[in-house]
Design an enzyme around this catalytic site. Structure first.
Site, PDB file in Angstrom:
ATOM      1  N   HIS A 154       0.801  -1.224   0.000  1.00  0.00           N
ATOM      2  CA  HIS A 154       0.000   0.000   0.000  1.00  0.00           C
ATOM      3  C   HIS A 154       0.839   1.281   0.000  1.00  0.00           C
ATOM      4  CE1 HIS A 154      -3.635   2.212   0.156  1.00  0.00           C
ATOM      5  NE2 HIS A 154      -4.326   1.407   0.944  1.00  0.00           N
ATOM      6  N   ASP A 214     -11.931  -5.776 -17.454  1.00  0.00           N
ATOM      7  CA  ASP A 214     -12.228  -6.904 -18.347  1.00  0.00           C
ATOM      8  C   ASP A 214     -10.913  -7.497 -18.843  1.00  0.00           C
ATOM      9  OD1 ASP A 214     -13.106  -8.695 -20.258  1.00  0.00           O
ATOM     10  OD2 ASP A 214     -14.518  -7.295 -21.193  1.00  0.00           O
TER      11      ASP A 214
END
Length: 358
Positions: A73, A290
């Site tokens: 992070h 996608d």
């Protein structure tokens, strides 16, 4: 800084003798097979001297797959991670270069010289648990749950609100509701100080001048403060006003003040008892990812983290569109929390519990 050693990232392939249909609503957090979907490679979880990414693709019997990823992070926030995963999807479908190029430029959010704190930052002040009645959040003894809020539950909560409150987002209503129920569940001393912090991104907002493609951490966590007794005895409207107040703190000056505070005070932690933080990931664009097989059935955080909850979108097995709130609490607190949730939505269909303890 990143040492570009060319060692790559950790990538795991796996197969599972199950289908998405078999998993049903269990695919959303906390998925009971979470630890099998992302193997925690020993020694890979550190900040320094560790791979930046751990990922695993699990192929299912139906032809679908589950892609799990853990990010360092310090490198990126949620929108930055979505940008990275979008790039993977584009390149998997044939692009040689991502349509949105990554931008480093971390100096854009550097502290001023000289640094100066110009705003109040309750989230970094250790004001809580002065009465010693807030149970510690021991990561090794927390129950993870997620709760589904569909249209019926949202309507039930909104029906409790006065017209004088004005327009409220679903995030504001749910955050206030869960914070209030959570505080009641802790059974804290009425004079105990409690906070609500909202994770607010700078990405795409006017005045912050972050270039398209910037993928570093670009968020702040402004907080509102009250006493547990006031939060618990007042109606939901009181909590919503405090959530709105926290969100309203967001400004260019607030962001600069946070950066300067990190320099002056040595990066103080916000992970203290009494602080509760909620991150809204319902509009992060992840639903458009996608890899060449179509849009995801679910994409979002895998679980809550100590005092940090997430609000994510989900369509359940009945086809209902709604929000899930990921939360973790000590076992006795979680029991009281579930009872309080049900009590407050008694005139509507009960909030649906959708996952089990890991």
């Amino acid at each position: 800084m990143v040492d570009c050693t060319g060692e790559g990232v950790l990538f795991i392939e796996a197969d599972a003798d199950t289908t998405l249909e078999d998993l049903g609503d269990a695919i959303q957090p906390m998925c009971p097979c979470f630890e099998e979907l992302l193997y925690d490679v020993p020694g890979s979880g550190g900040i320094l001297g560790s791979p930046l990414i751990l990922s695993q693709v699990t192929r299912l019997r139906c032809g679908g797959f589950i892609f799990a990823l853990r990010l360092n992070h310090t490198m990126s926030d949620g929108p930055g991670l979505i940008q990275f995963v979008n790039a993977i999807g584009e390149m998997a479908q044939g692009l040689s270069v991502p349509s949105l190029l990554p931008i480093w430029q971390r100096e854009l959010l550097n502290a001023r010289n000289p640094p100066r704190i110009t705003r109040i930052h309750h989230e970094f002040e250790n004001l809580t648990n002065t009465k010693g009645t807030l149970m510690a959040m021991d990561e090794n003894n927390l129950v993870h749950r997620s709760f589904f809020f569909g249209p019926k539950e949202i309507r039930a909560l909104r029906s409790r609100l006065p017209a004088s409150l004005g327009a409220c987002s679903t995030f504001e209503v749910l955050t206030a509701y869960v914070w209030r129920c959570r505080t009641i569940a802790f059974a804290a001393d009425p004079d105990e100080v409690v906070l609500i912090s909202c994770v607010i991104s700078m990405q795409g907002k006017r005045g912050f001048d972050l270039p398209p493609g910037y993928y570093g951490n670009a968020f702040v966590t402004p907080a509102s403060i009250t006493k547990a007794g006031m939060l618990c005895k007042n109606p939901l409207e009181y909590a919503i006003r405090l959530v709105k107040k926290a969100k309203a703190e967001m400004s260019q000056e607030y962001v600069k003040s946070v950066a300067d505070l990190m320099v002056i005070k040595g990066r103080p932690s916000f992970m203290h008892p009494g602080n509760y933080m909620v991150s809204d990931v319902t509009r992060d664009g992840s639903g458009e990812i996608d890899f060449g097989w179509g849009k995801p059935v679910y994409i979002g955080p895998a679980r809550a983290i100590s005092i940090i909850s997430f609000c994510a979108r989900f369509r359940n097995s009945k086809g209902e569109e709604g929000n899930v709130i990921l939360i973790c609490l000590p076992p006795p607190v979680m029991e009281r929390f579930e009872r309080e949730l049900k009590r407050m939505t008694e005139e509507a269909e009960p909030v649906r519990l959708i996952t089990s303890k890991l």
